[in-house]
Design a protein around this motif. Sequence first.
Motif, mmCIF file in Angstrom:
data_model
loop_
_atom_site.group_PDB
_atom_site.id
_atom_site.type_symbol
_atom_site.label_atom_id
_atom_site.label_comp_id
_atom_site.label_asym_id
_atom_site.label_seq_id
_atom_site.Cartn_x
_atom_site.Cartn_y
_atom_site.Cartn_z
ATOM 1 N N GLU A 101 -136.814 -22.535 -71.691
ATOM 2 C CA GLU A 101 -136.846 -23.990 -71.561
ATOM 3 C C GLU A 101 -135.743 -24.670 -72.368
ATOM 4 O OE1 GLU A 101 -140.530 -26.352 -71.992
ATOM 5 O OE2 GLU A 101 -139.384 -27.487 -73.462
ATOM 6 N N GLU A 102 -135.005 -25.547 -71.708
ATOM 7 C CA GLU A 102 -134.091 -26.489 -72.343
ATOM 8 C C GLU A 102 -134.265 -27.802 -71.596
ATOM 9 O OE1 GLU A 102 -130.237 -24.790 -74.274
ATOM 10 O OE2 GLU A 102 -130.436 -23.831 -72.316
ATOM 11 N N GLU A 103 -134.974 -28.712 -72.200
ATOM 12 C CA GLU A 103 -135.296 -29.977 -71.531
ATOM 13 C C GLU A 103 -135.113 -31.129 -72.520
ATOM 14 O OE1 GLU A 103 -138.757 -32.933 -70.638
ATOM 15 O OE2 GLU A 103 -139.382 -30.863 -71.026
ATOM 16 N N TRP A 104 -133.981 -31.803 -72.417
ATOM 17 C CA TRP A 104 -133.716 -32.927 -73.301
ATOM 18 C C TRP A 104 -134.649 -34.088 -72.947
ATOM 19 C CZ3 TRP A 104 -131.043 -32.628 -77.607
ATOM 20 C CH2 TRP A 104 -130.082 -31.615 -77.743
ATOM 21 N N HIS A 105 -135.281 -34.666 -73.972
ATOM 22 C CA HIS A 105 -136.232 -35.737 -73.708
ATOM 23 C C HIS A 105 -136.562 -36.491 -74.994
ATOM 24 C CE1 HIS A 105 -138.698 -32.377 -75.138
ATOM 25 N NE2 HIS A 105 -139.668 -33.249 -75.421
ATOM 26 N N ALA A 157 -135.100 -47.028 -65.826
ATOM 27 C CA ALA A 157 -135.327 -45.722 -65.201
ATOM 28 C C ALA A 157 -136.817 -45.487 -65.022
ATOM 29 C CB ALA A 157 -134.722 -44.612 -66.050
ATOM 30 N N VAL A 158 -137.165 -44.763 -63.952
ATOM 31 C CA VAL A 158 -138.556 -44.403 -63.670
ATOM 32 C C VAL A 158 -138.842 -43.048 -64.312
ATOM 33 C CG1 VAL A 158 -140.234 -43.866 -61.873
ATOM 34 C CG2 VAL A 158 -138.545 -45.698 -61.512
ATOM 35 N N HIS A 159 -139.800 -43.029 -65.249
ATOM 36 C CA HIS A 159 -140.207 -41.802 -65.931
ATOM 37 C C HIS A 159 -141.537 -41.340 -65.333
ATOM 38 C CE1 HIS A 159 -137.420 -42.073 -69.550
ATOM 39 N NE2 HIS A 159 -137.193 -43.188 -68.881
ATOM 40 N N SER A 160 -141.620 -40.044 -65.002
ATOM 41 C CA SER A 160 -142.757 -39.540 -64.240
ATOM 42 C C SER A 160 -143.170 -38.167 -64.746
ATOM 43 C CB SER A 160 -142.372 -39.459 -62.756
ATOM 44 O OG SER A 160 -143.293 -38.681 -62.031
ATOM 45 N N ILE A 161 -144.434 -38.030 -65.165
ATOM 46 C CA ILE A 161 -144.904 -36.714 -65.583
ATOM 47 C C ILE A 161 -145.036 -35.779 -64.387
ATOM 48 C CG2 ILE A 161 -147.388 -37.199 -65.455
ATOM 49 C CD1 ILE A 161 -147.648 -35.520 -68.049
ATOM 50 N N GLN A 162 -145.264 -36.337 -63.203
ATOM 51 C CA GLN A 162 -145.305 -35.498 -62.007
ATOM 52 C C GLN A 162 -143.919 -34.898 -61.740
ATOM 53 O OE1 GLN A 162 -146.529 -38.724 -61.998
ATOM 54 N NE2 GLN A 162 -148.702 -38.188 -62.143
ATOM 55 N N GLN A 163 -142.883 -35.717 -61.891
ATOM 56 C CA GLN A 163 -141.515 -35.218 -61.764
ATOM 57 C C GLN A 163 -141.251 -34.130 -62.806
ATOM 58 O OE1 GLN A 163 -139.013 -35.850 -59.710
ATOM 59 N NE2 GLN A 163 -137.129 -35.339 -60.808
ATOM 60 N N LEU A 207 -133.127 -41.135 -72.499
ATOM 61 C CA LEU A 207 -132.786 -40.256 -71.382
ATOM 62 C C LEU A 207 -133.807 -39.131 -71.267
ATOM 63 C CD1 LEU A 207 -128.975 -39.953 -72.206
ATOM 64 C CD2 LEU A 207 -130.008 -41.425 -70.445
ATOM 65 N N GLY A 208 -133.699 -38.351 -70.194
ATOM 66 C CA GLY A 208 -134.540 -37.180 -69.993
ATOM 67 C C GLY A 208 -133.953 -36.342 -68.875
ATOM 68 N N SER A 209 -133.778 -35.048 -69.134
ATOM 69 C CA SER A 209 -133.154 -34.190 -68.127
ATOM 70 C C SER A 209 -134.104 -33.841 -66.994
ATOM 71 C CB SER A 209 -132.626 -32.909 -68.779
ATOM 72 O OG SER A 209 -133.660 -32.230 -69.475
ATOM 73 N N MET A 210 -135.438 -33.964 -67.220
ATOM 74 C CA MET A 210 -136.403 -33.614 -66.182
ATOM 75 C C MET A 210 -137.388 -34.723 -65.865
ATOM 76 S SD MET A 210 -137.422 -29.630 -66.961
ATOM 77 C CE MET A 210 -136.185 -28.328 -67.005
ATOM 78 N N VAL A 211 -137.661 -35.606 -66.796
ATOM 79 C CA VAL A 211 -138.754 -36.566 -66.629
ATOM 80 C C VAL A 211 -138.347 -37.813 -65.850
ATOM 81 C CG1 VAL A 211 -138.349 -37.865 -68.767
ATOM 82 C CG2 VAL A 211 -140.689 -37.592 -67.900
ATOM 83 N N ILE A 212 -137.055 -38.117 -65.764
ATOM 84 C CA ILE A 212 -136.612 -39.315 -65.048
ATOM 85 C C ILE A 212 -136.474 -39.008 -63.558
ATOM 86 C CG2 ILE A 212 -134.731 -40.967 -64.745
ATOM 87 C CD1 ILE A 212 -134.232 -40.848 -67.714
ATOM 88 N N ARG A 213 -137.245 -39.737 -62.745
ATOM 89 C CA ARG A 213 -137.176 -39.525 -61.303
ATOM 90 C C ARG A 213 -135.990 -40.246 -60.689
ATOM 91 N NH1 ARG A 213 -138.789 -42.227 -57.004
ATOM 92 N NH2 ARG A 213 -140.115 -43.701 -58.115
ATOM 93 N N CYS A 214 -135.704 -41.455 -61.149
ATOM 94 C CA CYS A 214 -134.576 -42.209 -60.603
ATOM 95 C C CYS A 214 -134.285 -43.387 -61.516
ATOM 96 C CB CYS A 214 -134.874 -42.708 -59.187
ATOM 97 S SG CYS A 214 -136.176 -43.968 -59.113
ATOM 98 N N ILE A 227 -127.423 -40.095 -64.893
ATOM 99 C CA ILE A 227 -128.207 -39.457 -65.952
ATOM 100 C C ILE A 227 -127.493 -38.217 -66.474
ATOM 101 C CG2 ILE A 227 -130.348 -38.218 -66.461
ATOM 102 C CD1 ILE A 227 -130.658 -41.239 -66.346
ATOM 103 N N ASP A 228 -126.958 -37.403 -65.573
ATOM 104 C CA ASP A 228 -126.254 -36.191 -66.001
ATOM 105 C C ASP A 228 -125.042 -36.536 -66.865
ATOM 106 O OD1 ASP A 228 -128.077 -34.635 -64.663
ATOM 107 O OD2 ASP A 228 -126.766 -34.183 -62.960
#
Length: 290
Positions: A101-105, A157-163, A207-214, A227-228
């Motif tokens: 795991e590498e997930e910036w958040h 930005a939209v943050h989503s735990i489902q994403q 920011l978030g590498s995985m949690v931001i949907r759009c 985002i990238d």
Amino acid sequence: MSLSLRPLDDSGFGAVVDCNLATEAEDLAPQLARALHQHRLLVVPRQHLTHADLLTVASCFGTVDSNVDRRYAVGGFPGLTVISNIVEAGEHVGIYDGDDEEEWHADNSFKPQLTAATLLYSVITPAEGGETRFADATRAYTGLPPAARQRIEKMRAVHSIQQLGVMQSQASGGQSSAAAGSLADQPEVEHPLVLTHPVTGARSLLLGSMVIRCITGLSDQDSRALIDNLLEHTTSAPYLYSHRWSQGDLVVWDNLAALHTASPCDSSRHSRLLYRAAVRQHAASRGSEG
């Protein structure tokens, strides 16, 4: 009693604290809070903390958040969570999202109320891997070109735990603590890309590498590209600190001013166990977002 601080470097990001938190935390509480706002990251080595001690230390920075994933909560100590790659009786004893795991958040950005500060205390430390990396999102914002700062100033930005659950599963072969956790039904929330800190007034990137949907108002492709690009800038060498854990280390960071990620750790060879506590951002401060 005066708090002894040693900056990690000349950037102002991070400081080493020399004290015994088991006996001195309450007396040093105002100084610890000021130091965190000044340096955004505190490293306190060689501690011997019980669960109760850790919650006392966390309360130096605000109100401990007891709304945690029930699967990994420490019984009898509301707000304490286990982070671990250890398996007992076929079940992970703590939050675990795969060896690689590498997930910036920023912690809990999928909630309407952002986390103000997070504490991690190391109990079992891997001999290799398992560092926690931190990015100074405050200096990273200042380091953006003026045109880039102006472009993102009002963006949300939209943050989503489902994403987050989907992205973690894709990245780790189906492993995701978020996908099936007791917080997995949280609705999507919006946060600004640029936060104004409610205490310091400093501006930081959220920011978030995985949690931001759009990003609201942008296409998925343009959202991902922006985002990238911002993450690449924020996590580049000038803004990074990588913490190599030793047993008894406590690290505290300002979650409104820094991003972080775990780094890879081979669970078949190296065990890792930490306890986490988080401090809530008070509702009155949320108007300072953006």
